[in-house]
Design a protein around this motif. Structure first.
Motif, PDB file in Angstrom:
ATOM      1  N   ILE A   3       0.847  -1.194   0.000  1.00 48.41           N
ATOM      2  CA  ILE A   3       0.000   0.000   0.000  1.00 48.41           C
ATOM      3  C   ILE A   3       0.882   1.243   0.000  1.00 48.41           C
ATOM      4  CG2 ILE A   3      -1.751   1.302   1.265  1.00 48.41           C
ATOM      5  CD1 ILE A   3      -2.685  -1.400   2.437  1.00 48.41           C
ATOM      6  N   ALA A   4       0.582   2.163  -0.913  1.00 46.86           N
ATOM      7  CA  ALA A   4       1.287   3.443  -0.972  1.00 46.86           C
ATOM      8  C   ALA A   4       0.483   4.483  -0.200  1.00 46.86           C
ATOM      9  CB  ALA A   4       1.450   3.893  -2.418  1.00 46.86           C
ATOM     10  N   TRP A  25       2.263  10.651  -8.753  1.00 45.39           N
ATOM     11  CA  TRP A  25       2.501   9.806  -7.578  1.00 45.39           C
ATOM     12  C   TRP A  25       1.905   8.416  -7.773  1.00 45.39           C
ATOM     13  CZ3 TRP A  25       6.018  10.577  -4.121  1.00 45.39           C
ATOM     14  CH2 TRP A  25       6.424  11.873  -3.813  1.00 45.39           C
ATOM     15  N   LEU A  26       0.719   8.342  -8.383  1.00 44.09           N
ATOM     16  CA  LEU A  26       0.089   7.041  -8.614  1.00 44.09           C
ATOM     17  C   LEU A  26       0.920   6.195  -9.576  1.00 44.09           C
ATOM     18  CD1 LEU A  26      -3.672   8.091  -8.808  1.00 44.09           C
ATOM     19  CD2 LEU A  26      -2.494   6.933  -6.904  1.00 44.09           C
ATOM     20  N   ASP A  27       1.468   6.818 -10.611  1.00 35.67           N
ATOM     21  CA  ASP A  27       2.345   6.090 -11.540  1.00 35.67           C
ATOM     22  C   ASP A  27       3.555   5.519 -10.805  1.00 35.67           C
ATOM     23  OD1 ASP A  27       0.764   6.468 -13.802  1.00 35.67           O
ATOM     24  OD2 ASP A  27       1.841   8.279 -14.431  1.00 35.67           O
ATOM     25  N   GLN A  28       4.142   6.312  -9.909  1.00 33.33           N
ATOM     26  CA  GLN A  28       5.292   5.839  -9.139  1.00 33.33           C
ATOM     27  C   GLN A  28       4.906   4.673  -8.222  1.00 33.33           C
ATOM     28  OE1 GLN A  28       7.771   8.924  -7.295  1.00 33.33           O
ATOM     29  NE2 GLN A  28       6.712  10.402  -8.614  1.00 33.33           N
ATOM     30  N   ALA A  29       3.737   4.788  -7.599  1.00 35.10           N
ATOM     31  CA  ALA A  29       3.274   3.722  -6.704  1.00 35.10           C
ATOM     32  C   ALA A  29       3.042   2.433  -7.484  1.00 35.10           C
ATOM     33  CB  ALA A  29       1.992   4.155  -5.994  1.00 35.10           C
ATOM     34  N   ARG A  30       2.440   2.547  -8.639  1.00 34.92           N
ATOM     35  CA  ARG A  30       2.178   1.359  -9.468  1.00 34.92           C
ATOM     36  C   ARG A  30       3.487   0.735  -9.925  1.00 34.92           C
ATOM     37  NH1 ARG A  30       0.524  -2.855  -9.540  1.00 34.92           N
ATOM     38  NH2 ARG A  30       0.086  -3.930 -11.465  1.00 34.92           N
ATOM     39  N   ALA A  31       4.460   1.564 -10.324  1.00 38.42           N
ATOM     40  CA  ALA A  31       5.757   1.064 -10.767  1.00 38.42           C
ATOM     41  C   ALA A  31       6.487   0.325  -9.644  1.00 38.42           C
ATOM     42  CB  ALA A  31       6.622   2.220 -11.274  1.00 38.42           C
ATOM     43  N   ARG A  32       6.173   0.668  -8.403  1.00 36.62           N
ATOM     44  CA  ARG A  32       6.797   0.017  -7.252  1.00 36.62           C
ATOM     45  C   ARG A  32       5.992  -1.187  -6.764  1.00 36.62           C
ATOM     46  NH1 ARG A  32       8.546   5.664  -4.423  1.00 36.62           N
ATOM     47  NH2 ARG A  32      10.367   5.980  -5.732  1.00 36.62           N
ATOM     48  N   GLY A  33       4.968  -1.564  -7.526  1.00 32.23           N
ATOM     49  CA  GLY A  33       4.224  -2.775  -7.216  1.00 32.23           C
ATOM     50  C   GLY A  33       3.114  -2.633  -6.196  1.00 32.23           C
ATOM     51  N   CYS A  34       2.646  -1.422  -5.970  1.00 33.40           N
ATOM     52  CA  CYS A  34       1.568  -1.226  -4.997  1.00 33.40           C
ATOM     53  C   CYS A  34       0.231  -1.685  -5.574  1.00 33.40           C
ATOM     54  CB  CYS A  34       1.482   0.243  -4.594  1.00 33.40           C
ATOM     55  SG  CYS A  34       2.921   0.781  -3.655  1.00 33.40           S
ATOM     56  N   GLY A  35      -0.568  -2.286  -4.725  1.00 34.18           N
ATOM     57  CA  GLY A  35      -1.900  -2.719  -5.120  1.00 34.18           C
ATOM     58  C   GLY A  35      -2.966  -1.738  -4.720  1.00 34.18           C
ATOM     59  N   LEU A  36      -2.612  -0.797  -3.827  1.00 38.29           N
ATOM     60  CA  LEU A  36      -3.546   0.222  -3.362  1.00 38.29           C
ATOM     61  C   LEU A  36      -2.764   1.481  -3.029  1.00 38.29           C
ATOM     62  CD1 LEU A  36      -6.467   0.990  -2.401  1.00 38.29           C
ATOM     63  CD2 LEU A  36      -5.798   0.131  -0.143  1.00 38.29           C
ATOM     64  N   ALA A  37      -3.294   2.623  -3.433  1.00 40.28           N
ATOM     65  CA  ALA A  37      -2.697   3.913  -3.086  1.00 40.28           C
ATOM     66  C   ALA A  37      -3.724   4.722  -2.310  1.00 40.28           C
ATOM     67  CB  ALA A  37      -2.270   4.671  -4.342  1.00 40.28           C
ATOM     68  N   VAL A  38      -3.276   5.370  -1.251  1.00 39.01           N
ATOM     69  CA  VAL A  38      -4.148   6.169  -0.397  1.00 39.01           C
ATOM     70  C   VAL A  38      -3.701   7.625  -0.478  1.00 39.01           C
ATOM     71  CG1 VAL A  38      -5.030   6.511   1.938  1.00 39.01           C
ATOM     72  CG2 VAL A  38      -4.466   4.193   1.140  1.00 39.01           C
ATOM     73  N   GLY A  78      -5.769  -0.118  -7.000  1.00 36.56           N
ATOM     74  CA  GLY A  78      -6.873   0.639  -6.422  1.00 36.56           C
ATOM     75  C   GLY A  78      -6.381   1.968  -5.895  1.00 36.56           C
ATOM     76  N   VAL A  79      -7.274   2.955  -5.887  1.00 35.10           N
ATOM     77  CA  VAL A  79      -6.941   4.288  -5.377  1.00 35.10           C
ATOM     78  C   VAL A  79      -8.033   4.715  -4.403  1.00 35.10           C
ATOM     79  CG1 VAL A  79      -6.527   6.713  -5.968  1.00 35.10           C
ATOM     80  CG2 VAL A  79      -5.775   4.896  -7.526  1.00 35.10           C
ATOM     81  N   LEU A  80      -7.616   5.141  -3.227  1.00 38.28           N
ATOM     82  CA  LEU A  80      -8.518   5.685  -2.223  1.00 38.28           C
ATOM     83  C   LEU A  80      -8.189   7.164  -2.108  1.00 38.28           C
ATOM     84  CD1 LEU A  80     -10.670   5.130  -0.052  1.00 38.28           C
ATOM     85  CD2 LEU A  80      -8.799   4.642   1.529  1.00 38.28           C
TER      86      LEU A  80
END
Length: 148
Positions: A3-4, A25-38, A78-80
Motif C-alpha cells: 500500500i502506498a 505519484w500514482l504512476d510511481q506507486a504502481r511502478a513500485r508494485g503497490c496494489g492500493l494507493a491512499v 486501487g486508489v482511495l
C-alpha cells in the motif's frame, strides 16, 4: 498487498495541478508494485475549500477533476482518494466530505466523513452533511474500514 500512502500538498481550486501531481505519484506507486494507493482528505479540491463550496463552477470543476482522475489512474491498482460528493436526499446539506475507492476506471466504494469539526479554522458542518454509517468494504480479499 503493498500500500502506498501518498501525502500531497493540494492547492485549493487548482484542479489541474492537483490531478497532475496525484497521477504522477500514482504512476510511481504502481511502478513500485503497490496494489492500493491512499491519498489525503479532499485531495482533489484542496483543504479546506470553505466558501468555494458555494460556487457551482468550483463544484463542477471538482467533479470533472474526479472523473479525470478515475479515468487516468494507472490500471491494476486501487486508489482511495478524498473528494467532494453530493448528498442527494432533499434534506440536509448538499455535499459530503467523502473518500472514494476506485480501480480500472470504476468507482467501487464511497464513504462519508461522520465527525465534522467545528472548532478553530474548521467549519465543516456549515458545508457538509455528516455520513450516517461506517461500513467495511472488501477489496482484493482484504476487509477495509475506511474513515476520514
Amino acid at each position: 498487498m503493498k500500500i502506498a500512502l501518498i501525502q500531497t500538498n493540494p492547492v485549493i481550486g487548482d484542479f489541474a495541478r492537483n490531478i497532475a501531481a496525484m497521477l504522477s505519484w500514482l504512476d510511481q506507486a504502481r511502478a513500485r508494485g503497490c496494489g492500493l494507493a491512499v491519498l489525503p482528505e479532499l485531495a482533489v479540491s484542496g483543504y479546506p475549500p470553505l466558501d468555494y463550496l458555494e460556487r457551482r463552477a468550483f463544484l463542477a470543476a471538482q467533479d470533472q477533476a474526479v472523473a479525470t482522475l478515475i479515468a487516468q489512474a494507472p490500471p491494476g491498482m486501487g486508489v482511495l482518494c478524498g473528494a467532494i460528493t453530493r448528498h442527494t436526499p432533499s434534506t440536509g446539506k448538499p455535499l459530503h466530505n467523502s473518500a472514494i475507492l476506485f480501480e480500472q476506471g470504476q468507482l467501487l466504494f464511497t464513504t462519508r466523513k461522520r465527525l465534522l469539526p467545528t472548532y478553530d479554522v474548521f467549519d465543516e458542518s456549515r458545508y457538509f452533511e455528516p455520513g450516517k454509517e461506517s461500513l467495511p468494504f472488501t477489496y482484493r480479499g482484504l476487509r477495509l474500514g475506511i474513515t476520514i
